[in-house]
Motif scaffolding. Structure first.
Motif, short mmCIF file in Angstrom:
data_model
loop_
_atom_site.label_atom_id
_atom_site.label_comp_id
_atom_site.label_asym_id
_atom_site.label_seq_id
_atom_site.Cartn_x
_atom_site.Cartn_y
_atom_site.Cartn_z
N ASP A 19 13.78 104.53 33.59
CA ASP A 19 14.16 104.72 32.19
C ASP A 19 13.61 103.66 31.26
O ASP A 19 13.84 103.70 30.05
N GLN A 76 8.63 114.24 50.62
CA GLN A 76 9.85 114.52 49.85
C GLN A 76 10.23 113.31 48.98
O GLN A 76 10.48 113.44 47.79
N LEU A 77 10.25 112.13 49.60
CA LEU A 77 10.62 110.91 48.86
C LEU A 77 9.65 110.67 47.71
O LEU A 77 10.05 110.32 46.59
N ARG A 80 9.82 113.12 44.83
CA ARG A 80 11.03 112.85 44.02
C ARG A 80 10.73 111.78 42.97
O ARG A 80 11.17 111.86 41.84
N ASP A 84 10.83 112.25 38.88
CA ASP A 84 11.57 111.43 37.92
C ASP A 84 10.66 110.84 36.85
O ASP A 84 11.13 110.40 35.81
N ARG A 89 8.17 118.85 41.22
CA ARG A 89 7.55 119.03 42.53
C ARG A 89 6.76 120.33 42.61
O ARG A 89 5.64 120.36 43.13
N LEU B 32 10.84 120.95 51.38
CA LEU B 32 10.63 119.74 52.17
C LEU B 32 11.90 119.24 52.85
O LEU B 32 11.88 118.86 54.02
N GLU B 33 13.01 119.26 52.13
CA GLU B 33 14.26 118.77 52.73
C GLU B 33 14.62 119.61 53.95
O GLU B 33 15.08 119.10 54.97
N VAL B 36 12.51 118.77 57.06
CA VAL B 36 12.99 117.60 57.79
C VAL B 36 14.21 117.96 58.63
O VAL B 36 14.30 117.62 59.82
N SER C 21 16.89 109.67 46.96
CA SER C 21 17.57 110.89 46.56
C SER C 21 17.04 112.08 47.36
O SER C 21 15.98 112.00 47.97
N GLN C 37 17.49 112.75 56.29
CA GLN C 37 16.50 111.92 55.60
C GLN C 37 16.82 110.43 55.71
O GLN C 37 15.92 109.61 55.79
N TYR C 38 18.10 110.08 55.75
CA TYR C 38 18.44 108.65 55.70
C TYR C 38 19.23 108.16 56.91
O TYR C 38 19.71 107.04 56.91
N ARG C 52 23.55 113.33 41.12
CA ARG C 52 23.01 112.36 40.15
C ARG C 52 23.81 112.37 38.85
O ARG C 52 24.06 111.32 38.27
N GLU C 57 25.20 105.44 34.13
CA GLU C 57 24.36 104.24 34.10
C GLU C 57 24.74 103.37 32.91
O GLU C 57 24.92 103.87 31.80
N HIS C 59 23.41 99.83 30.95
CA HIS C 59 22.32 98.85 30.90
C HIS C 59 22.61 97.66 30.00
O HIS C 59 21.95 96.65 30.07
#
Lengths: 297, 190, 96
Positions: A19, A76-77, A80, A84, A89, B32-33, B36, C21, C37-38, C52, C57, C59
């Motif tokens: 941002d 994918q990462l 993304r 942003d 995509r 993609l998700e 995986v 994400s 993924q994680y 999200r 947020e 700042h």
């Protein structure tokens, strides 16, 4: 902040978040660079994917599937991060398939044998990890952050690749030949991998600190790290000029930069076939995205 | 063949061949998700096959790899259902996934109750991973519940679930491909 | 596609840190995708998966009038301690 102040900020090690204000040129360069990285991960899946069905042991099958899975995960990462920055995509995938955007040279070549699978996992991933480690310091923080996970996962790929190669080199003569032949095929693309030796001062990606190392620096690091490992196995690097000079700098036959340009602009031996595969599989699963994702759009 | 081999080989072969088939989606799944996630399921299936082969191999004095790769096609005891090549049809892929998980759950329940403690122990471990496959299948089953092509796929595949005996023609091609590197150098280590 | 932010805890007792994400059609898919993924290499012991839009947020942290009494720089003890030691005729602890 002016564009000049922004430039000084990133050049002194400053990092930028999604941002934060950024010059249009910086944003455009970021998108181009990161998108190409995402494309490369996604296209990098294809040369190896064909061999998932042919892996010769259960352990290799699992490791190769996991490696390809990592690459899809990286795509994918990375997409993304691009999303942003303002480019969806789906648009990235459209531009990839239509040939509007690019992907890395090494993914335009065929995978002929199981020897290629080993050389790709070992040396192509080694070359890639050198570029990617340098991105850990990227001025765009969200990209630098995902690079940690990516580099960590790539390190498994090199282990897998080295294990495949060592096993073959300890095996039958036919297996050793497969490795040597694969190395012969992949050496030229590997030498082109880090790009022509453009000076960092003339490289806008370096000026914006998207990249933190020059092309030749990366290639030297690759040669320094891996040529000794290739030689110690009794493999022959297909470049009679290759060697380290008295100043500790690797010398080599000038890579064919015209070939690099030709290949990455969409004229590699496998480019058309691989993009066609992306196009058809994408069309065949279009209904799934429409059904499942439309309501969540 | 031992009792254990008779019991476990059809299951191991199912997991192996289904894993091999599902791995054809790696890199080209609908998004993609999902790619995986589906790849993790593939890896679990192959992992289950490997563990089951290992139990049999210990008895027969061979290895899991030899059972997975070195038999002739007619020695495999997988069902014709798992042999079908369904890529790039996601509707039929998910239909098979859902139907398989349903049938596999019952089969695992029986194995968990086995008198053979090694078999029962392994079945319990496998079942804990399968729980995630079932969740995944369930999610998709709900999502596609009103999709005509998914309903048709369920109708088409349901009667085939436990069809064993002769192999499909697709299986011969799969066997050729999955063993080609291994057969290329006799007796080699890979 | 809905974007979900994923936070992961590497070991029990540690703070959750932002991992990245995932895009997913709904919360159930998001959980499944975040897990793979994680966490597929056992690199996490727990995940938080948050839409999200649910993340607010902030700042700006305004401090126009230098409220330094709740910050370290509000307490210049070094000079005062030096003076106090001189008055007491004592040396710093290390010299004793």
């Amino acid at each position: 902040m002016t564009e000049q102040e922004f430039l000084e900020y990133v050049q002194s090690g400053g990092q930028v978040e999604t941002d934060d204000w950024m010059p249009d040129d910086y944003r455009a360069k970021l998108v181009k660079f990161i998108e190409m990285h995402g494309n490369s991960e996604l296209m990098g899946v294809l040369p190896e994917r064909e061999w998932i069905l042919r892996a010769p042991t259960l352990q290799r099958k699992l490791a190769l599937t996991a490696k390809v899975q990592d690459e899809v995960g990286h795509a994918q990462l990375i997409y993304r991060v691009v999303e942003d920055l303002g480019k969806p995509r789906e648009q990235c995938l459209e531009d990839l398939i239509s040939g509007k955007s690019k992907f890395h040279n090494v993914f335009h070549y065929p995978t002929e044998t199981w020897g290629d699978v080993g050389v790709i996992a070992w040396l192509v991933d080694a070359a890639a990890i050198i570029s990617q480690k340098a991105l850990l310091k990227c001025s765009y923080a969200p990209y630098a952050r995902i690079m940690k996970k990516i580099c960590w996962e790539e390190s498994f790929h090199i282990l897998h690749g080295r294990d495949v190669i060592l096993t073959m080199m300890n095996g039958a003569d036919e297996q050793r030949e497969l490795v040597q032949e694969a190395l012969n095929r992949w050496w030229a693309p590997l030498m082109q991998f880090h790009g022509n030796p453009i000076s960092p001062a003339d490289d806008p990606m370096f000026q914006w600190r998207i990249k933190s190392q020059g092309n030749e620096e990366a290639r030297q690091q690759f040669l320094d790290g891996y040529v000794p490992q290739i030689w110690e196995l009794g493999l022959i690097v297909p470049d009679p000029k290759l060697g380290k000079n008295d100043e500790g700098v690797w010398e080599y036959t000038e890579p064919d930069w015209a070939e690099l340009k030709h290949v990455v602009t969409g004229h590699g031996p496998q480019t058309a076939e691989r993009l066609e595969l992306r196009k058809t599989t994408r069309a065949e699963t279009e209904w799934v995205r429409r059904t499942v994702l439309a309501e969540a759009a | 063949m031992s009792e254990r081999a008779q019991l476990l080989l059809p299951i191991a072969d199912d997991e192996l061949v289904l894993g091999w088939r599902n791995s054809e989606w790696t890199g080209i799944a609908p998004f993609l998700e999902e790619d995986v996630a589906f790849s993790s399921i593939v890896q679990n299936e192959i992992g289950h096959a490997r563990a089951l082969y290992q139990l049999v191999a210990d008895e027969l004095g061979t290895t899991a790899d030899a059972l997975a790769f070195d038999r002739s096609p007619d020695e495999y005891q997988c069902s014709r259902f798992v042999e079908l090549r369904l890529v790039p049809d996601w509707a039929r892929t998910i239909a098979r996934h859902w139907l398989y998980e349903e049938a596999d759950e019952k089969r695992l329940e029986a194995l968990k109750a086995s008198d053979d403690p090694e078999v029962a122990g392994l079945a319990a471990k496998i079942d804990r991973e399968e729980a995630y496959h079932r969740m995944h299948a369930q999610m998709w089953n709900e999502r596609l519940a009103e999709e005509p092509r998914y309903l048709e796929a369920l109708e088409e595949l349901r009667p085939l679930v436990d069809g064993r005996g002769d192999h499909t023609r697709e299986f011969a091609a799969l066997w050729e491909e999955m063993t080609m590197v291994r057969r290329s150098v006799a007796g080699a280590t890979w | 596609m809905i974007v979900y932010e994923v936070f992961r805890q590497e070991r029990k007792g540690q703070a959750f840190a932002h991992a990245g994400s995932v895009g997913a059609p709904d919360a159930a898919f998001a959980e499944a995708y975040a897990r793979e993924q994680y966490g597929r290499r056992g690199e996490s012991v727990a995940l938080w998966v948050v839409p999200r839009e649910a993340v607010a947020e902030i700042h700006e942290f305004v401090d126009e009038l230098q409220k330094n009494y709740h910050r370290v720089d509000g307490y210049p003890l070094k000079e005062k301690l030096k003076e106090a030691r001189e008055r007491a005729g004592t040396a710093p602890p290390a010299d004793r």
